[in-house]
Design an enzyme around this catalytic site. Sequence first.
Site, short mmCIF file in Angstrom:
data_model
loop_
_atom_site.label_atom_id
_atom_site.label_comp_id
_atom_site.label_asym_id
_atom_site.label_seq_id
_atom_site.Cartn_x
_atom_site.Cartn_y
_atom_site.Cartn_z
N ASN A 11 0.87 -1.19 0.00
CA ASN A 11 0.00 0.00 0.00
C ASN A 11 0.90 1.23 0.00
OD1 ASN A 11 -1.79 2.04 0.44
ND2 ASN A 11 -2.35 1.42 2.52
N LYS A 13 0.14 4.24 -0.09
CA LYS A 13 -0.47 5.41 0.58
C LYS A 13 -0.29 6.64 -0.32
CE LYS A 13 -0.05 3.01 4.90
NZ LYS A 13 0.01 3.04 6.35
N HIS A 103 -9.44 1.27 5.30
CA HIS A 103 -8.11 1.36 5.92
C HIS A 103 -8.21 2.27 7.15
CE1 HIS A 103 -3.92 2.42 6.56
NE2 HIS A 103 -3.63 1.31 5.92
N GLU A 105 -6.53 4.61 8.11
CA GLU A 105 -6.34 6.05 7.83
C GLU A 105 -7.61 6.66 7.21
OE1 GLU A 105 -2.64 5.40 5.77
OE2 GLU A 105 -1.81 4.74 7.69
N GLU A 175 -5.11 -5.09 10.73
CA GLU A 175 -4.05 -4.10 10.93
C GLU A 175 -4.27 -3.39 12.25
OE1 GLU A 175 -2.20 -2.78 7.04
OE2 GLU A 175 -3.94 -1.53 7.32
N GLY A 181 2.92 2.08 10.83
CA GLY A 181 3.86 3.18 10.63
C GLY A 181 4.60 3.58 11.89
N SER A 221 3.80 -2.39 10.21
CA SER A 221 5.27 -2.44 10.34
C SER A 221 5.88 -3.77 9.89
CB SER A 221 5.69 -2.10 11.77
OG SER A 221 5.29 -0.79 12.11
O1 LIG Z 1 -1.62 -0.49 4.63
C1 LIG Z 1 -0.59 -0.70 5.25
C2 LIG Z 1 -0.54 -0.52 6.68
O2 LIG Z 1 -1.14 0.66 7.07
C3 LIG Z 1 0.80 -0.77 7.30
O3 LIG Z 1 1.66 0.33 7.15
P1 LIG Z 1 3.18 0.20 7.70
O4 LIG Z 1 3.73 -1.05 7.08
O5 LIG Z 1 3.86 1.43 7.24
O6 LIG Z 1 3.08 0.07 9.19
#
Ligand SMILES: O=C[C@H](O)COP(=O)(O)O
Length: 262
Positions: A11, A13, A103, A105, A175, A181, A221
């Site tokens: 992803n 983002k 998601h 976010e 998640e 993150g 993460s």
């Molecule tokens: O969509 C992915 C997740 O929000 C995980 O993000 P991350 O790997 O940066 O923690």
Amino acid sequence: MADRTPLIVGNWKMNQDHHQATHLVQKLAWTLKDAKHDFDSVEVAVLPPFTDLRSVQTLVDADKLDIRYGAQDVSAHESGAYTGEISPVMLAKLGVTYVAIGHSERRAYHGEDEAVTNAKIRSAFGQGIVPILCVGEGLDVRKAGNQVEHTLAQVDGALDGLGAEQAAQIVIAYEPVWAIGTGEVATPEDAQEVCGAIRARLAELYGAELADGVRVLYGGSVKSGNVAAIMAQPDVDGALVGGACLDAEEFAKIVRFDSLSA
Ligand SMILES: O=C[C@H](O)COP(=O)(O)O
């Protein structure tokens, strides 16, 4: 147990313009080709921003890449006066396979709740796009020990009224928000607890056979250093990777988790 093909999804983002997108997908494809990756044994997908999708489609089609791609969100509506939204019909025209829905976010910054995730899942399926439903608890819920109840309530709401044919195709990504993150990764046992509970709930709703075939991913993460241990859990069928997927070599290592030690 059903033979569930592992799925590793990157992803992006809100990162990478359409030029950068082409380079990143090209580099990922080359890196995986050099490593002789077998795409039938571990499926690979990327979720670029909307503005990159046409470039990614062109590259994937021209070079006949086995990499799948999808969107990070979709409108619950097909067309009309919904300024700023992107229709599932438009996404289908761009050849997307997947769309992330709910998601954390989107939930945090756009107030998406179960009514919205439910409507968006229906919208995606209406155009033959596979939803990746994202669920998971925040730190307060985790500290109170209510992560399973909280996450299952999100699953129940999102799937409300959905038929078995569609439920059989959905992908669900667990998640935990506190691990996204932050560098704070859930332990493999944490991931298994909730992913297993999600599968058990699917079994209650749709029967064990259907539940056995649904892919449940972990996200939060994920890196090459922790993916193998997470993937070793019986109910974890893949990963939804954020930060680490922006580095093609690191993401390729995650895709090739089988070659890493747990
Ligand atoms: O969509 C992915 C997740 O929000 C995980 O993000 P991350 O790997 O940066 O923690």
